[in-house]
Design an enzyme around this catalytic site. Structure first.
Site, PDB file in Angstrom:
ATOM      1  N   TYR A  36       0.834  -1.213   0.000  1.00 20.55           N
ATOM      2  CA  TYR A  36       0.000   0.000   0.000  1.00 20.55           C
ATOM      3  C   TYR A  36       0.870   1.264   0.000  1.00 20.55           C
ATOM      4  O   TYR A  36       0.356   2.361  -0.267  1.00 20.55           O
ATOM      5  CB  TYR A  36      -0.951   0.068   1.204  1.00 20.55           C
ATOM      6  CG  TYR A  36      -1.905  -1.096   1.374  1.00 20.55           C
ATOM      7  CD1 TYR A  36      -2.137  -2.009   0.341  1.00 20.55           C
ATOM      8  CD2 TYR A  36      -2.584  -1.303   2.566  1.00 20.55           C
ATOM      9  CE1 TYR A  36      -2.992  -3.078   0.503  1.00 20.55           C
ATOM     10  CE2 TYR A  36      -3.450  -2.373   2.730  1.00 20.55           C
ATOM     11  CZ  TYR A  36      -3.639  -3.265   1.696  1.00 20.55           C
ATOM     12  OH  TYR A  36      -4.497  -4.328   1.866  1.00 20.55           O
ATOM     13  N   HIS A  94       0.825 -11.722   2.446  1.00 23.13           N
ATOM     14  CA  HIS A  94      -0.243 -11.032   1.722  1.00 23.13           C
ATOM     15  C   HIS A  94      -0.947 -11.963   0.726  1.00 23.13           C
ATOM     16  O   HIS A  94      -2.172 -11.956   0.612  1.00 23.13           O
ATOM     17  CB  HIS A  94       0.336  -9.817   0.995  1.00 23.13           C
ATOM     18  CG  HIS A  94      -0.675  -8.753   0.701  1.00 23.13           C
ATOM     19  ND1 HIS A  94      -0.383  -7.415   0.773  1.00 23.13           N
ATOM     20  CD2 HIS A  94      -1.978  -8.821   0.328  1.00 23.13           C
ATOM     21  CE1 HIS A  94      -1.468  -6.718   0.464  1.00 23.13           C
ATOM     22  NE2 HIS A  94      -2.444  -7.551   0.177  1.00 23.13           N
TER      23      HIS A  94
HETATM   24  N1  LIG Z   1      -5.502  -8.711   1.907  1.00 28.65           N
HETATM   25  C1  LIG Z   1      -5.789  -8.238   0.710  1.00 28.65           C
HETATM   26  O1  LIG Z   1      -5.375  -8.797  -0.328  1.00 28.65           O
HETATM   27  C2  LIG Z   1      -6.686  -7.026   0.595  1.00 28.65           C
HETATM   28  C3  LIG Z   1      -7.234  -6.664  -0.658  1.00 28.65           C
HETATM   29  C4  LIG Z   1      -8.068  -5.541  -0.720  1.00 28.65           C
HETATM   30  C5  LIG Z   1      -8.345  -4.815   0.448  1.00 28.65           C
HETATM   31  N2  LIG Z   1      -7.776  -5.184   1.644  1.00 28.65           N
HETATM   32  C6  LIG Z   1      -8.018  -4.410   2.901  1.00 28.65           C
HETATM   33  O2  LIG Z   1      -9.421  -4.162   3.068  1.00 28.65           O
HETATM   34  C7  LIG Z   1      -9.630  -2.763   3.232  1.00 28.65           C
HETATM   35  C8  LIG Z   1     -11.010  -2.357   2.740  1.00 28.65           C
HETATM   36  O3  LIG Z   1     -11.255  -2.738   1.411  1.00 28.65           O
HETATM   37  P1  LIG Z   1     -11.394  -1.721   0.193  1.00 28.65           P
HETATM   38  O4  LIG Z   1     -10.538  -0.540   0.465  1.00 28.65           O
HETATM   39  O5  LIG Z   1     -11.156  -2.512  -1.043  1.00 28.65           O
HETATM   40  O6  LIG Z   1     -12.923  -1.305   0.107  1.00 28.65           O
HETATM   41  P2  LIG Z   1     -14.207  -1.111   1.036  1.00 28.65           P
HETATM   42  O7  LIG Z   1     -13.839  -0.980   2.461  1.00 28.65           O
HETATM   43  O8  LIG Z   1     -15.155  -2.173   0.636  1.00 28.65           O
HETATM   44  O9  LIG Z   1     -14.771   0.292   0.462  1.00 28.65           O
HETATM   45  C9  LIG Z   1     -14.075   1.477   0.612  1.00 28.65           C
HETATM   46  C10 LIG Z   1     -14.813   2.600  -0.126  1.00 28.65           C
HETATM   47  O10 LIG Z   1     -16.053   2.881   0.529  1.00 28.65           O
HETATM   48  C11 LIG Z   1     -16.098   4.289   0.874  1.00 28.65           C
HETATM   49  N3  LIG Z   1     -16.798   4.388   2.182  1.00 28.65           N
HETATM   50  C12 LIG Z   1     -16.362   3.933   3.370  1.00 28.65           C
HETATM   51  N4  LIG Z   1     -17.280   4.122   4.333  1.00 28.65           N
HETATM   52  C13 LIG Z   1     -18.354   4.712   3.750  1.00 28.65           C
HETATM   53  C14 LIG Z   1     -19.607   5.154   4.226  1.00 28.65           C
HETATM   54  N5  LIG Z   1     -19.954   4.991   5.510  1.00 28.65           N
HETATM   55  N6  LIG Z   1     -20.458   5.729   3.336  1.00 28.65           N
HETATM   56  C15 LIG Z   1     -20.117   5.895   2.032  1.00 28.65           C
HETATM   57  N7  LIG Z   1     -18.910   5.506   1.527  1.00 28.65           N
HETATM   58  C16 LIG Z   1     -18.046   4.906   2.357  1.00 28.65           C
HETATM   59  C17 LIG Z   1     -14.672   4.724   0.966  1.00 28.65           C
HETATM   60  O11 LIG Z   1     -14.626   6.107   0.702  1.00 28.65           O
HETATM   61  P3  LIG Z   1     -13.819   7.167   1.598  1.00 28.65           P
HETATM   62  O12 LIG Z   1     -12.396   6.710   1.707  1.00 28.65           O
HETATM   63  O13 LIG Z   1     -13.987   8.434   0.858  1.00 28.65           O
HETATM   64  O14 LIG Z   1     -14.466   7.213   2.961  1.00 28.65           O
HETATM   65  C18 LIG Z   1     -14.028   3.894  -0.128  1.00 28.65           C
HETATM   66  O15 LIG Z   1     -14.231   4.490  -1.399  1.00 28.65           O
HETATM   67  C19 LIG Z   1      -8.460  -2.136   2.468  1.00 28.65           C
HETATM   68  O16 LIG Z   1      -8.259  -0.786   2.824  1.00 28.65           O
HETATM   69  C20 LIG Z   1      -7.330  -3.048   2.882  1.00 28.65           C
HETATM   70  O17 LIG Z   1      -6.863  -2.708   4.196  1.00 28.65           O
HETATM   71  C21 LIG Z   1      -6.974  -6.280   1.719  1.00 28.65           C
END
Ligand SMILES: NC(=O)c1ccc[n+]([C@@H]2O[C@H](COP(=O)([O-])OP(=O)(O)OC[C@H]3O[C@@H](n4cnc5c(N)ncnc54)[C@H](OP(=O)(O)O)[C@@H]3O)[C@@H](O)[C@H]2O)c1
Length: 254
Positions: A36, A94
């Protein structure tokens, strides 16, 4: 490992202020990764908050090019350096690819636990057979398995593995990376509870045994709303309705 139900996913966060706000409003589990490129940002946010380090669970992940036996310790040391911490609570593999070799990678991770640099070894994006092999090789118990889990991708087999072996499944992308907001079923259930589809998606994830989740959010409003979703209780009929919209839509396939 005992993880809070809602933690903070930090992928895409490049402002230490967002991390500091998250801790200040009550987040106690912060999830980052080498890939990241924001471990220093997360470290800065933690340092700026008033919350004592020992109250926080900090997780990071070794990318696939840092998994050769001789690379694990230096890569972990570099992560600690960027985070400005003496140890992390969770260090994940990861993805089980690239330089990953269970017989070589996992003993190197056990070594970090023995040295007190890592509290628990986490795995991410493993298949059931890979989890089984990891359990055989690791001295440390699997502290957590982090996988994609949301209303469009239910990952039943991995859920069952977490339940059967008693480790937390850390659900990533619980808001379907933003697609949750347009889903008609989530929107309808949200209206019935006078809340948002984001809260419904989080509450649905938490309704499953052994599941915790790490939505990413940057604004204080979203951070607070996602944390508040812990107290939203869905009926079993609503949970089943959301279970049924699974469309095997994987955002992060191998
Ligand atoms: N291990 C892996 O391979 C892997 C892969 C992908 C992700 N991850 C982890 O999982 C975490 C979360 O997944 P993700 O980032 O893919 O997506 P997510 O959490 O499903 O969605 C994030 C999106 O939703 C928006 N959001 C958040 N809260 C909200 C609310 N209450 N109302 C409206 N919009 C909202 C955020 O916008 P804003 O930022 O503008 O609030 C962002 O655009 C990542 O940050 C990472 O730490 C891990």
């Amino acid at each position: 490992m005992d993880l809070p139900p809602v933690g903070l996913g930090t992928m895409g966060i490049d402002d230490p202020g967002a991390v500091e706000t998250a801790v200040d409003v009550g987040y106690r589990h912060l999830d980052t990764a080498q890939i990241y490129g924001n471990e220093a940002v997360v470290g800065e946010g933690i340092a700026a908050s008033d919350t004592p380090r020992e109250e926080l669970t900090i997780a990071t992940k070794l990318w696939v090019d840092s998994l050769a036996a001789g690379d694990v310790a230096p890569a972990a040391a570099a992560s600690l350096d960027r985070l400005g911490l003496g140890s992390v609570d969770l260090l994940y593999v990861h993805r089980p690819r690239g330089d990953y070799d269970p017989e070589r990678t996992l003993p190197a991770l056990d070594g970090l636990v023995d040295d007190g640099l890592v509290e628990g070894v986490g795995l991410s994006n493993f298949e059931p057979d890979q989890l089984e092999r990891a359990r055989e090789v690791l001295d440390a118990p699997v502290a957590a398995h982090q996988v994609e889990f949301h209303p469009y991708f239910g990952n039943r087999e991995l859920l069952a593995d977490a339940r059967d072996h008693g480790y937390p499944l850390v659900a990533y992308s619980p808001l379907i990376g933003g697609e949750a907001f347009d889903d008609p079923v989530l929107t309808e259930i949200a209206a019935a509870h006078d809340t948002s589809p984001a809260a419904v998606a989080i509450a649905w994830a938490l309704a499953h045994e052994n599941v915790v989740t790490i939505p990413k959010a940057s604004s204080e409003e979203h951070l607070r709303a996602n944390l508040a979703a812990r107290s939203l209780e869905l009926s079993s009929a609503e949970i089943e309705r959301i279970d049924d919209i699974d469309r095997e839509r994987e955002l992060y396939p191998e």
